[in-house]
Design an enzyme around this catalytic site. Structure first.
Site, PDB file in Angstrom:
ATOM      1  N   TYR A 142       0.828  -1.212   0.000  1.00 29.95           N
ATOM      2  CA  TYR A 142       0.000   0.000   0.000  1.00 29.95           C
ATOM      3  C   TYR A 142       0.861   1.259   0.000  1.00 29.95           C
ATOM      4  O   TYR A 142       0.470   2.273  -0.546  1.00 29.95           O
ATOM      5  CB  TYR A 142      -0.881   0.037   1.255  1.00 29.95           C
ATOM      6  CG  TYR A 142      -2.222  -0.642   1.132  1.00 29.95           C
ATOM      7  CD1 TYR A 142      -2.317  -1.985   0.801  1.00 29.95           C
ATOM      8  CD2 TYR A 142      -3.406   0.061   1.362  1.00 29.95           C
ATOM      9  CE1 TYR A 142      -3.542  -2.612   0.708  1.00 29.95           C
ATOM     10  CE2 TYR A 142      -4.638  -0.554   1.270  1.00 29.95           C
ATOM     11  CZ  TYR A 142      -4.697  -1.889   0.939  1.00 29.95           C
ATOM     12  OH  TYR A 142      -5.913  -2.501   0.851  1.00 29.95           O
ATOM     13  N   LYS A 189       2.712 -15.426   2.417  1.00 22.15           N
ATOM     14  CA  LYS A 189       2.960 -16.144   1.158  1.00 22.15           C
ATOM     15  C   LYS A 189       4.463 -16.419   1.118  1.00 22.15           C
ATOM     16  O   LYS A 189       5.196 -15.970   0.222  1.00 22.15           O
ATOM     17  CB  LYS A 189       2.487 -15.267  -0.020  1.00 22.15           C
ATOM     18  CG  LYS A 189       2.441 -15.966  -1.366  1.00 22.15           C
ATOM     19  CD  LYS A 189       1.326 -17.002  -1.500  1.00 22.15           C
ATOM     20  CE  LYS A 189       1.477 -17.744  -2.824  1.00 22.15           C
ATOM     21  NZ  LYS A 189       0.539 -18.890  -2.930  1.00 22.15           N
ATOM     22  N   ASP A 221      -3.471 -18.118   0.239  1.00 19.22           N
ATOM     23  CA  ASP A 221      -4.474 -18.788  -0.601  1.00 19.22           C
ATOM     24  C   ASP A 221      -5.166 -19.896   0.195  1.00 19.22           C
ATOM     25  O   ASP A 221      -6.396 -20.041   0.164  1.00 19.22           O
ATOM     26  CB  ASP A 221      -3.868 -19.310  -1.913  1.00 19.22           C
ATOM     27  CG  ASP A 221      -2.534 -20.021  -1.722  1.00 19.22           C
ATOM     28  OD1 ASP A 221      -1.981 -20.008  -0.607  1.00 19.22           O
ATOM     29  OD2 ASP A 221      -2.032 -20.606  -2.707  1.00 19.22           O
ATOM     30  N   ASP A 245      -6.446  -6.937   4.129  1.00 16.07           N
ATOM     31  CA  ASP A 245      -7.574  -6.268   3.469  1.00 16.07           C
ATOM     32  C   ASP A 245      -8.490  -7.311   2.841  1.00 16.07           C
ATOM     33  O   ASP A 245      -9.706  -7.298   3.029  1.00 16.07           O
ATOM     34  CB  ASP A 245      -7.042  -5.308   2.398  1.00 16.07           C
ATOM     35  CG  ASP A 245      -8.171  -4.599   1.679  1.00 16.07           C
ATOM     36  OD1 ASP A 245      -9.104  -4.133   2.356  1.00 16.07           O
ATOM     37  OD2 ASP A 245      -8.125  -4.519   0.428  1.00 16.07           O
TER      38      ASP A 245
END
Ligand code: IPM
Ligand code: MG
Length: 372
Positions: A142, A189, A221, A245
């Site tokens: 971000y 991840k 995931d 988010d």
């Protein structure tokens, strides 16, 4: 207690849901003899319309000099589909988070038995779902450097984290886990991203200081899948900005409506409280939005100030409203829906009556409409 609260109603349904939260604050002021002074300021698309910027220096100053901020929502569709606009409401929110150093975004996810019928998940999966997401809020992709090549054909957003940025929120998440069911899940991840591997290293180190807290690691995931398959397995989820988010929106619908989920953003200075839903422009002005997330955000504000009795009163009021079918259309299923504005009135009334309302058990079954 005396506090100064800055109110940022924002855009879309923001002002409508914030109004209901303000009814609750005023009722708590009266019933508990507090002085929470409320001062409103422009923020978001409405501020762009008025001042050319989503966050003016005046609003920022107001926020910085207050004890807490209560925000509705920001965003307007006129900015969403035009990637060429240089000024957009979300920039104001990001600047506010950064300026106030709100590095930790806390999003509790819990289900209500009474809403099982409106959840997209089977009731068997919803029993005992009660977890909280700690989302890092002022770093990562971000806020990393953004580039667009001169010919506008290549773009990049840098995702960067330092160990300090990770550890300051990690400590909060570990403390929360230690006080809850003692389980922390890091969502990352790490099979692909260097930043995720840094998160893992920092979390592994800090976990030595919390031997009672069980730590597990999930790739994002897989986490998305697990939140749908078995949401009851989670206690505290800790994750970086972008993953947080996405998975918090995913997790929020488990409860039956995005309109039920509050949040707190805390850091070094002032804390900010806001519903996690957006500005829902289609509902603006129709008095149909669900203000419960906003009202529950107010409850989180009282908890932040250590006023647990006040927070419990609000949370019990919400349960009471659900039990008595005082709900907006997103939750009403086949029953009659209440307008947004009535929810705030009912909650204020509940607080003024110190929770002594027993409509359901009243033999005359007096309708709420008659009483209010
Ligand atoms: C949220 C929102 C914001 C975010 C937007 C409005 C910038 O989706 O608070 O979750 O992405 O952080
Ligand atoms: Mg979001």
């Amino acid at each position: 207690m005396k506090k100064k609260i800055t109110i940022l109603p924002g855009d879309g349904i923001g002002p409508e849901v914030v109004d209901q939260g303000l009814k609750v604050i005023n009722a708590i002021n009266q019933s508990f003899d507090h002085k929470f002074e409320l001062k409103e300021a422009d923020f978001g698309a409405i501020s762009i319309d008025k001042h050319g910027t989503p966050l003016t220096d005046k609003t920022l100053k107001e926020c910085l000099s207050s004890d807490a901020i209560f925000l509705g929502a920001i965003g307007d569709p006129k900015y969403d589909n035009n990637p060429n606009l240089p000024v957009r409401p979300e920039q104001g929110l990001l600047k506010l988070r950064k300026s106030l150093e709100l590095f930790s975004n806390i999003r509790p996810i819990s289900t209500y038995d009474l809403l099982f019928n409106v959840s997209p998940l089977k009731s068997t999966l919803l029993k005992d779902v009660d977890f909280v997401i700690y989302r890092e809020l002022t770093g990562g992709i971000y806020f990393g450097e953004k580039k667009l090549s001169e010919d506008k054909t290549i773009a990049s957003d840098l995702c960067e984290y330092s160990d300090k940025e990770i550890s300051r929120i990690a400590y909060q998440a570990f403390e929360a886990a230690a006080a809850r069911r003692k389980k922390l899940t890091l969502v990352d991840k790490a099979n692909v991203l260097e930043t995720s591997r840094l998160w893992r290293r920092v979390i592994q180190e800090i976990s030595q200081e919390y031997p009672d807290v069980e730590v597990d690691y999930l790739f994002v995931d897989n986490a998305a899948m697990q939140i749908v398959l078995n949401p009851g397995q989670f206690d505290v989820i800790l994750t970086e900005n972008m993953f947080g988010d996405i998975i918090s929106d995913l997790a929020s619908v488990i409860t039956g409506s995005l309109g039920m989920l509050p949040s707190a953003s805390v850091g070094k200075k002032v804390a900010l409280f806001e519903p996690i839903h957006g500005s829902y422009p289609q509902a603006q002005g129709l008095d149909i939005a669900n203000p419960m997330a906003a009202i529950l955000s107010v409850a989180m504000m009282y908890e932040h100030f250590g006023l647990f009795q006040e927070a419990d009163m609000i949370k019990n009021g919400i349960k009471w409203a659900l039990a008595n079918d005082v709900v907006t259309q997103d939750l009403s299923a086949d029953k009659e829906a209440s307008p947004c504005s009535k929810i705030g009135d009912v909650l204020a009334w509940y607080i003024e009556e110190k929770g002594e309302l027993k409509i359901k058990t009243d033999p005359a079954n007096v309708s709420l409409n008659c009483i209010i």
